[in-house]
Motif scaffolding. Structure first.
Motif, PDB file in Angstrom:
ATOM      1  N   ALA A  31       0.648  -6.289   1.969  1.00 33.24           N
ATOM      2  CA  ALA A  31      -0.221  -5.109   1.873  1.00 33.24           C
ATOM      3  C   ALA A  31      -1.486  -5.275   2.717  1.00 33.24           C
ATOM      4  CB  ALA A  31      -0.593  -4.850   0.412  1.00 33.24           C
ATOM      5  N   THR A  32      -1.316  -5.394   4.026  1.00 30.01           N
ATOM      6  CA  THR A  32      -2.467  -5.560   4.939  1.00 30.01           C
ATOM      7  C   THR A  32      -3.502  -6.520   4.331  1.00 30.01           C
ATOM      8  OG1 THR A  32      -3.625  -3.565   4.102  1.00 30.01           O
ATOM      9  CG2 THR A  32      -2.181  -3.272   6.019  1.00 30.01           C
ATOM     10  N   TYR A  33      -2.997  -7.654   3.873  1.00 35.69           N
ATOM     11  CA  TYR A  33      -3.734  -8.542   2.970  1.00 35.69           C
ATOM     12  C   TYR A  33      -4.299  -9.739   3.764  1.00 35.69           C
ATOM     13  CZ  TYR A  33      -4.117 -10.710  -1.761  1.00 35.69           C
ATOM     14  OH  TYR A  33      -4.548 -11.241  -2.943  1.00 35.69           O
ATOM     15  N   THR A  34      -5.581  -9.700   4.011  1.00 31.48           N
ATOM     16  CA  THR A  34      -6.217 -10.757   4.797  1.00 31.48           C
ATOM     17  C   THR A  34      -6.240 -12.084   4.038  1.00 31.48           C
ATOM     18  OG1 THR A  34      -7.612  -9.191   5.987  1.00 31.48           O
ATOM     19  CG2 THR A  34      -8.406 -11.480   5.884  1.00 31.48           C
ATOM     20  N   TYR A  79      -8.150   3.854   1.013  1.00 27.19           N
ATOM     21  CA  TYR A  79      -8.741   4.352   2.258  1.00 27.19           C
ATOM     22  C   TYR A  79      -8.613   5.865   2.412  1.00 27.19           C
ATOM     23  CZ  TYR A  79      -9.418  -0.485   3.243  1.00 27.19           C
ATOM     24  OH  TYR A  79      -9.839  -1.783   3.149  1.00 27.19           O
ATOM     25  N   TYR A  87      -3.081 -11.232   8.432  1.00 25.38           N
ATOM     26  CA  TYR A  87      -2.350 -10.714   7.271  1.00 25.38           C
ATOM     27  C   TYR A  87      -1.371 -11.752   6.730  1.00 25.38           C
ATOM     28  CZ  TYR A  87      -3.851  -5.889   8.339  1.00 25.38           C
ATOM     29  OH  TYR A  87      -4.579  -4.752   8.553  1.00 25.38           O
ATOM     30  N   ARG A 110      -4.804  -6.754  -5.879  1.00 26.44           N
ATOM     31  CA  ARG A 110      -3.754  -7.639  -5.357  1.00 26.44           C
ATOM     32  C   ARG A 110      -3.772  -9.001  -6.031  1.00 26.44           C
ATOM     33  NH1 ARG A 110      -4.991  -5.962   0.852  1.00 26.44           N
ATOM     34  NH2 ARG A 110      -7.074  -6.413   0.070  1.00 26.44           N
ATOM     35  N   THR A 117     -12.391  -0.309   8.077  1.00 25.47           N
ATOM     36  CA  THR A 117     -11.372  -1.262   7.644  1.00 25.47           C
ATOM     37  C   THR A 117     -10.663  -1.777   8.902  1.00 25.47           C
ATOM     38  OG1 THR A 117      -9.556  -1.748   6.155  1.00 25.47           O
ATOM     39  CG2 THR A 117      -9.513   0.440   7.158  1.00 25.47           C
ATOM     40  N   ASP A 118      -9.450  -2.289   8.723  1.00 28.68           N
ATOM     41  CA  ASP A 118      -8.749  -2.876   9.861  1.00 28.68           C
ATOM     42  C   ASP A 118      -8.348  -1.805  10.878  1.00 28.68           C
ATOM     43  OD1 ASP A 118      -9.004  -5.113   8.330  1.00 28.68           O
ATOM     44  OD2 ASP A 118      -6.953  -5.062   7.575  1.00 28.68           O
ATOM     45  N   GLU A 121      -8.639 -10.425  10.968  1.00 30.37           N
ATOM     46  CA  GLU A 121      -8.021 -10.174   9.663  1.00 30.37           C
ATOM     47  C   GLU A 121      -6.558 -10.611   9.732  1.00 30.37           C
ATOM     48  OE1 GLU A 121     -10.007  -8.911   7.212  1.00 30.37           O
ATOM     49  OE2 GLU A 121     -11.693  -8.450   8.539  1.00 30.37           O
ATOM     50  N   GLY A 164     -13.148  -4.318  -3.022  1.00 33.93           N
ATOM     51  CA  GLY A 164     -12.273  -5.491  -3.021  1.00 33.93           C
ATOM     52  C   GLY A 164     -11.707  -5.839  -1.664  1.00 33.93           C
ATOM     53  N   SER A 165     -12.084  -5.083  -0.625  1.00 35.33           N
ATOM     54  CA  SER A 165     -11.559  -5.383   0.716  1.00 35.33           C
ATOM     55  C   SER A 165     -12.556  -6.245   1.491  1.00 35.33           C
ATOM     56  CB  SER A 165     -11.295  -4.085   1.497  1.00 35.33           C
ATOM     57  OG  SER A 165     -12.520  -3.477   1.870  1.00 35.33           O
ATOM     58  N   PRO A 183     -13.384  -5.786   4.731  1.00 31.52           N
ATOM     59  CA  PRO A 183     -14.295  -4.972   5.554  1.00 31.52           C
ATOM     60  C   PRO A 183     -15.474  -4.405   4.762  1.00 31.52           C
ATOM     61  CG  PRO A 183     -12.019  -4.423   6.027  1.00 31.52           C
ATOM     62  CD  PRO A 183     -11.995  -5.297   4.805  1.00 31.52           C
ATOM     63  N   GLN A 243      -1.189   4.065   3.455  1.00 30.80           N
ATOM     64  CA  GLN A 243      -1.608   3.622   4.785  1.00 30.80           C
ATOM     65  C   GLN A 243      -0.472   3.805   5.791  1.00 30.80           C
ATOM     66  OE1 GLN A 243      -4.562   0.167   2.996  1.00 30.80           O
ATOM     67  NE2 GLN A 243      -3.057  -0.415   4.534  1.00 30.80           N
ATOM     68  N   LYS A 280       0.850  -1.188   0.000  1.00 28.38           N
ATOM     69  CA  LYS A 280       0.000   0.000   0.000  1.00 28.38           C
ATOM     70  C   LYS A 280       0.889   1.242   0.000  1.00 28.38           C
ATOM     71  CE  LYS A 280      -3.944  -2.170   0.277  1.00 28.38           C
ATOM     72  NZ  LYS A 280      -4.971  -1.874   1.246  1.00 28.38           N
TER      73      LYS A 280
END
Ligand code: GLU
Length: 291
Positions: free
Chosen positions: A122-125, A193, A239, A108, A210-211, A237, A172-173, A175, A64, A61
Protein backbone atom coordinates in the motif's frame (compact mmCIF):
# COMPACT_ATOMS: atom_id res chain seq x y z
CA UNK A 1 11.86 11.28 -10.87
CA UNK A 2 11.63 13.24 -14.08
CA UNK A 3 8.59 14.17 -16.12
CA UNK A 4 6.69 10.99 -16.53
CA UNK A 5 3.12 11.96 -17.06
CA UNK A 6 1.98 11.51 -20.57
CA UNK A 7 -1.34 12.80 -21.69
CA UNK A 8 -3.57 10.44 -23.49
CA UNK A 9 -6.20 13.06 -24.12
CA UNK A 10 -6.50 12.29 -27.80
CA UNK A 11 -6.92 8.62 -26.96
CA UNK A 12 -9.55 9.41 -24.38
CA UNK A 13 -11.37 11.76 -26.73
CA UNK A 14 -11.31 9.10 -29.43
CA UNK A 15 -12.63 6.62 -26.95
CA UNK A 16 -15.52 8.89 -26.10
CA UNK A 17 -17.37 7.46 -23.17
CA UNK A 18 -15.98 3.96 -23.57
CA UNK A 19 -15.80 3.01 -19.93
CA UNK A 20 -13.61 -0.03 -20.34
CA UNK A 21 -10.93 1.96 -22.08
CA UNK A 22 -11.00 4.83 -19.64
CA UNK A 23 -10.76 2.36 -16.78
CA UNK A 24 -7.69 0.75 -18.24
CA UNK A 25 -6.27 4.18 -18.98
CA UNK A 26 -6.53 4.90 -15.27
CA UNK A 27 -4.12 2.12 -14.51
CA UNK A 28 -6.86 -0.41 -13.96
CA UNK A 29 -5.47 -3.31 -15.98
CA UNK A 30 -4.63 -6.67 -14.53
CA UNK A 31 -2.23 -9.48 -15.29
CA UNK A 32 -2.51 -13.10 -14.39
CA UNK A 33 0.30 -14.91 -12.69
CA UNK A 34 -0.65 -18.58 -12.73
CA UNK A 35 -0.70 -19.92 -9.18
CA UNK A 36 2.00 -22.43 -8.31
CA UNK A 37 0.45 -25.89 -8.13
CA UNK A 38 0.68 -27.24 -4.56
CA UNK A 39 3.83 -25.44 -3.47
CA UNK A 40 5.58 -26.96 -0.49
CA UNK A 41 7.04 -25.00 2.38
CA UNK A 42 8.83 -25.86 5.61
CA UNK A 43 6.52 -26.74 8.47
CA UNK A 44 5.61 -23.88 10.75
CA UNK A 45 6.37 -21.11 8.28
CA UNK A 46 3.87 -18.38 7.37
CA UNK A 47 4.15 -19.53 3.76
CA UNK A 48 3.05 -23.03 4.78
CA UNK A 49 0.19 -21.67 6.88
CA UNK A 50 -1.12 -19.45 4.07
CA UNK A 51 -0.73 -21.98 1.29
CA UNK A 52 -2.44 -24.67 3.39
CA UNK A 53 -5.30 -22.28 4.14
CA UNK A 54 -5.52 -21.45 0.43
CA UNK A 55 -6.28 -17.82 1.18
CA UNK A 56 -4.55 -14.60 2.17
CA UNK A 57 -5.69 -11.20 3.44
CA UNK A 58 -3.89 -8.27 1.86
CA UNK A 59 -4.11 -4.63 2.93
CA UNK A 60 -3.95 -2.07 0.15
CA UNK A 61 -5.21 1.41 -0.73
CA UNK A 62 -8.68 1.75 -2.24
CA UNK A 63 -8.52 5.34 -3.47
CA UNK A 64 -5.19 5.72 -5.20
CA UNK A 65 -5.29 5.39 -8.98
CA UNK A 66 -2.31 3.52 -10.47
CA UNK A 67 -1.32 1.71 -7.24
CA UNK A 68 -4.52 0.64 -5.46
CA UNK A 69 -8.02 1.74 -6.36
CA UNK A 70 -11.27 -0.08 -5.84
CA UNK A 71 -12.91 -0.86 -9.17
CA UNK A 72 -16.57 -1.07 -10.10
CA UNK A 73 -16.62 -4.77 -9.23
CA UNK A 74 -15.44 -3.99 -5.71
CA UNK A 75 -11.96 -5.36 -6.33
CA UNK A 76 -8.95 -3.07 -6.15
CA UNK A 77 -6.63 -2.61 -9.14
CA UNK A 78 -3.18 -1.11 -9.48
CA UNK A 79 0.52 -1.91 -9.24
CA UNK A 80 0.40 -2.74 -5.52
CA UNK A 81 -2.53 -5.04 -6.17
CA UNK A 82 -0.61 -6.84 -8.92
CA UNK A 83 2.38 -7.32 -6.62
CA UNK A 84 0.05 -8.73 -3.97
CA UNK A 85 -1.55 -11.09 -6.48
CA UNK A 86 1.83 -12.29 -7.73
CA UNK A 87 2.95 -13.10 -4.17
CA UNK A 88 -0.32 -14.94 -3.53
CA UNK A 89 0.21 -16.95 -6.73
CA UNK A 90 3.59 -18.13 -5.42
CA UNK A 91 1.72 -19.47 -2.39
CA UNK A 92 -0.65 -21.33 -4.71
CA UNK A 93 -3.45 -18.84 -3.99
CA UNK A 94 -5.69 -17.64 -6.83
CA UNK A 95 -6.94 -14.00 -6.98
CA UNK A 96 -10.47 -15.02 -5.96
CA UNK A 97 -9.06 -16.32 -2.66
CA UNK A 98 -7.48 -12.99 -1.77
CA UNK A 99 -9.38 -10.91 0.72
CA UNK A 100 -8.59 -7.25 0.08
CA UNK A 101 -8.80 -4.95 3.08
CA UNK A 102 -8.54 -1.19 2.79
CA UNK A 103 -5.54 0.08 4.69
CA UNK A 104 -5.20 3.84 4.92
CA UNK A 105 -1.89 5.42 5.88
CA UNK A 106 -2.56 5.44 9.63
CA UNK A 107 -3.83 1.89 10.14
CA UNK A 108 -1.18 -0.16 8.35
CA UNK A 109 1.01 -0.93 11.38
CA UNK A 110 -1.96 -1.70 13.70
CA UNK A 111 -3.63 -3.94 11.11
CA UNK A 112 -0.40 -5.94 10.74
CA UNK A 113 0.20 -6.09 14.49
CA UNK A 114 -3.39 -7.21 15.16
CA UNK A 115 -3.26 -9.86 12.44
CA UNK A 116 -6.14 -8.25 10.51
CA UNK A 117 -4.02 -8.56 7.38
CA UNK A 118 -1.26 -11.00 6.43
CA UNK A 119 0.65 -8.46 4.37
CA UNK A 120 0.29 -4.80 3.37
CA UNK A 121 1.11 -3.63 -0.15
CA UNK A 122 0.00 0.00 0.00
CA UNK A 123 2.51 2.64 -1.16
CA UNK A 124 4.11 1.89 2.19
CA UNK A 125 7.43 3.63 2.83
CA UNK A 126 10.04 1.58 4.68
CA UNK A 127 11.48 3.55 7.58
CA UNK A 128 13.05 2.97 10.98
CA UNK A 129 10.09 4.22 13.02
CA UNK A 130 7.77 1.75 11.30
CA UNK A 131 10.37 -1.02 11.61
CA UNK A 132 9.88 -0.81 15.38
CA UNK A 133 6.40 -2.23 14.84
CA UNK A 134 6.43 -4.24 11.61
CA UNK A 135 8.90 -5.80 9.18
CA UNK A 136 9.35 -4.92 5.52
CA UNK A 137 10.22 -6.93 2.47
CA UNK A 138 11.46 -4.88 -0.47
CA UNK A 139 11.76 -2.18 -1.53
CA UNK A 140 9.93 -3.02 -4.75
CA UNK A 141 9.61 0.62 -5.90
CA UNK A 142 11.05 3.99 -5.00
CA UNK A 143 8.78 7.02 -5.07
CA UNK A 144 9.48 10.54 -3.80
CA UNK A 145 7.44 13.27 -2.17
CA UNK A 146 5.91 15.96 -4.38
CA UNK A 147 3.21 18.65 -4.33
CA UNK A 148 -0.11 18.73 -6.14
CA UNK A 149 -1.49 22.21 -6.85
CA UNK A 150 -4.37 23.74 -8.78
CA UNK A 151 -3.70 23.91 -12.50
CA UNK A 152 -3.82 27.72 -12.56
CA UNK A 153 -1.38 28.17 -9.65
CA UNK A 154 2.19 28.98 -10.60
CA UNK A 155 3.16 30.39 -7.21
CA UNK A 156 4.31 27.04 -5.80
CA UNK A 157 7.14 25.15 -7.45
CA UNK A 158 9.12 23.80 -4.48
CA UNK A 159 8.40 22.69 -0.91
CA UNK A 160 9.89 25.89 0.54
CA UNK A 161 6.99 27.75 -1.11
CA UNK A 162 4.43 26.22 1.26
CA UNK A 163 6.05 27.41 4.52
CA UNK A 164 3.32 28.85 6.74
CA UNK A 165 0.63 27.82 4.26
CA UNK A 166 -2.13 25.22 4.54
CA UNK A 167 -1.28 21.89 2.92
CA UNK A 168 -3.40 18.75 3.01
CA UNK A 169 -1.89 15.33 3.58
CA UNK A 170 -2.85 12.11 5.28
CA UNK A 171 -2.54 11.34 8.97
CA UNK A 172 0.14 8.74 9.64
CA UNK A 173 1.95 9.27 6.34
CA UNK A 174 5.60 10.21 5.93
CA UNK A 175 4.84 13.22 3.66
CA UNK A 176 2.52 14.75 6.30
CA UNK A 177 5.39 14.68 8.79
CA UNK A 178 8.03 15.95 6.36
CA UNK A 179 6.00 18.92 5.14
CA UNK A 180 5.58 20.13 8.74
CA UNK A 181 8.96 19.17 10.24
CA UNK A 182 11.14 20.20 7.33
CA UNK A 183 9.13 22.79 5.42
CA UNK A 184 7.01 24.42 8.18
CA UNK A 185 3.71 24.04 6.38
CA UNK A 186 0.45 24.13 8.30
CA UNK A 187 -0.93 20.61 7.97
CA UNK A 188 -4.59 20.05 7.20
CA UNK A 189 -4.90 16.35 7.95
CA UNK A 190 -7.20 13.95 6.12
CA UNK A 191 -7.92 10.23 6.43
CA UNK A 192 -6.99 9.49 2.82
CA UNK A 193 -5.67 11.40 -0.18
CA UNK A 194 -8.98 11.64 -2.02
CA UNK A 195 -10.29 13.63 0.94
CA UNK A 196 -7.62 16.25 0.17
CA UNK A 197 -8.80 16.93 -3.37
CA UNK A 198 -11.90 19.05 -2.64
CA UNK A 199 -10.08 21.30 -0.14
CA UNK A 200 -7.46 21.89 -2.85
CA UNK A 201 -10.05 22.57 -5.53
CA UNK A 202 -11.85 24.99 -3.19
CA UNK A 203 -8.54 26.65 -2.31
CA UNK A 204 -8.91 25.86 1.39
CA UNK A 205 -5.38 24.50 1.06
CA UNK A 206 -2.68 25.57 -1.38
CA UNK A 207 -1.37 22.07 -2.04
CA UNK A 208 -1.75 18.37 -1.39
CA UNK A 209 1.44 16.53 -0.61
CA UNK A 210 2.37 12.89 -0.86
CA UNK A 211 4.35 10.61 -3.17
CA UNK A 212 4.74 11.72 -6.79
CA UNK A 213 3.20 8.54 -8.18
CA UNK A 214 0.05 8.90 -6.08
CA UNK A 215 -0.35 12.52 -7.15
CA UNK A 216 0.34 11.55 -10.77
CA UNK A 217 -2.74 9.33 -10.61
CA UNK A 218 -4.93 12.25 -9.56
CA UNK A 219 -3.46 14.50 -12.28
CA UNK A 220 -4.16 11.78 -14.82
CA UNK A 221 -7.81 11.67 -13.74
CA UNK A 222 -8.26 15.44 -13.69
CA UNK A 223 -5.61 17.05 -15.89
CA UNK A 224 -7.65 20.24 -16.27
CA UNK A 225 -7.95 20.77 -12.52
CA UNK A 226 -4.61 19.75 -11.02
CA UNK A 227 -0.88 19.57 -11.80
CA UNK A 228 2.31 18.60 -10.05
CA UNK A 229 4.07 21.71 -8.75
CA UNK A 230 7.30 20.33 -10.20
CA UNK A 231 8.73 17.16 -11.70
CA UNK A 232 11.30 17.12 -8.91
CA UNK A 233 10.76 15.11 -5.74
CA UNK A 234 12.17 16.08 -2.35
CA UNK A 235 12.32 12.80 -0.39
CA UNK A 236 12.95 9.15 -1.08
CA UNK A 237 10.00 6.86 -0.37
CA UNK A 238 11.07 3.23 -0.84
CA UNK A 239 7.94 1.06 -0.93
CA UNK A 240 8.02 -2.12 1.12
CA UNK A 241 5.66 -4.98 1.80
CA UNK A 242 4.65 -4.85 5.44
CA UNK A 243 4.41 -8.04 7.49
CA UNK A 244 4.55 -9.17 11.10
CA UNK A 245 7.66 -7.97 12.88
CA UNK A 246 10.43 -10.56 13.15
CA UNK A 247 8.86 -12.98 10.66
CA UNK A 248 12.23 -13.11 8.96
CA UNK A 249 11.62 -16.36 7.09
CA UNK A 250 8.50 -14.90 5.44
CA UNK A 251 10.30 -11.60 4.75
CA UNK A 252 13.24 -13.39 3.11
CA UNK A 253 10.88 -15.51 1.04
CA UNK A 254 8.96 -12.43 -0.21
CA UNK A 255 12.28 -10.79 -1.05
CA UNK A 256 13.22 -13.85 -3.11
CA UNK A 257 9.90 -13.64 -4.97
CA UNK A 258 10.40 -9.93 -5.73
CA UNK A 259 13.80 -10.71 -7.24
CA UNK A 260 12.26 -13.53 -9.26
CA UNK A 261 9.49 -11.17 -10.51
CA UNK A 262 12.16 -8.80 -11.84
CA UNK A 263 13.86 -11.67 -13.70
CA UNK A 264 10.82 -13.33 -15.23
CA UNK A 265 9.04 -10.09 -16.28
CA UNK A 266 6.19 -10.43 -13.76
CA UNK A 267 7.30 -7.06 -12.39
CA UNK A 268 7.41 -5.41 -15.82
CA UNK A 269 4.02 -6.79 -16.82
CA UNK A 270 2.47 -5.71 -13.52
CA UNK A 271 3.82 -2.20 -14.11
CA UNK A 272 2.73 -1.97 -17.73
CA UNK A 273 -0.81 -3.11 -16.90
CA UNK A 274 -1.26 -0.49 -14.19
CA UNK A 275 0.92 2.51 -13.33
CA UNK A 276 2.73 2.09 -16.66
CA UNK A 277 -0.38 3.37 -18.46
CA UNK A 278 0.61 6.80 -17.17
CA UNK A 279 4.25 6.47 -16.07
CA UNK A 280 5.76 5.03 -19.19
CA UNK A 281 9.25 4.11 -18.00
CA UNK A 282 9.28 0.68 -16.40
CA UNK A 283 11.27 1.07 -13.18
CA UNK A 284 14.09 -1.30 -12.30
CA UNK A 285 13.50 -3.27 -9.11
CA UNK A 286 15.50 -1.39 -6.42
CA UNK A 287 18.16 -3.35 -4.57
CA UNK A 288 16.38 -5.43 -1.96
CA UNK A 289 17.22 -4.40 1.60
CA UNK A 290 17.90 -7.67 3.41
CA UNK A 291 18.36 -6.09 6.79
N1 GLU B 1 4.65 6.43 1.06
C1 GLU B 1 4.17 7.32 2.06
C2 GLU B 1 3.84 6.59 3.35
O1 GLU B 1 3.95 5.39 3.43
C3 GLU B 1 3.00 8.13 1.59
C4 GLU B 1 1.92 7.36 0.92
C5 GLU B 1 0.90 6.79 1.86
O2 GLU B 1 0.49 7.50 2.78
O3 GLU B 1 0.53 5.65 1.65
O4 GLU B 1 3.50 7.21 4.32
Amino acid sequence: MKAFITRRKSLLVAAGAALALSLSACGGGTTTTPPVDKPSFAAGTTMEKLSQAGKITIGTKFDQPLFGQKGLDGKPVGFDVEIGKAIAAKLGITPDKIEWVETVSANREPFIEQGRVDIVVATYTINDARKQKVSFAGPYYEAGQALLVNKDDSSITKPEDVAGKKVCSVTGSTPAKTIVDKYAAELVPAANYTACLEPLRNKQVVAVTTDNVILAGYVDKEPDAFKLASDQTFTKEPYGIGLKKEDTVFRNWINDQLEAFAKDDTYKKAWEATAGKVIKTVPALPTIDRY
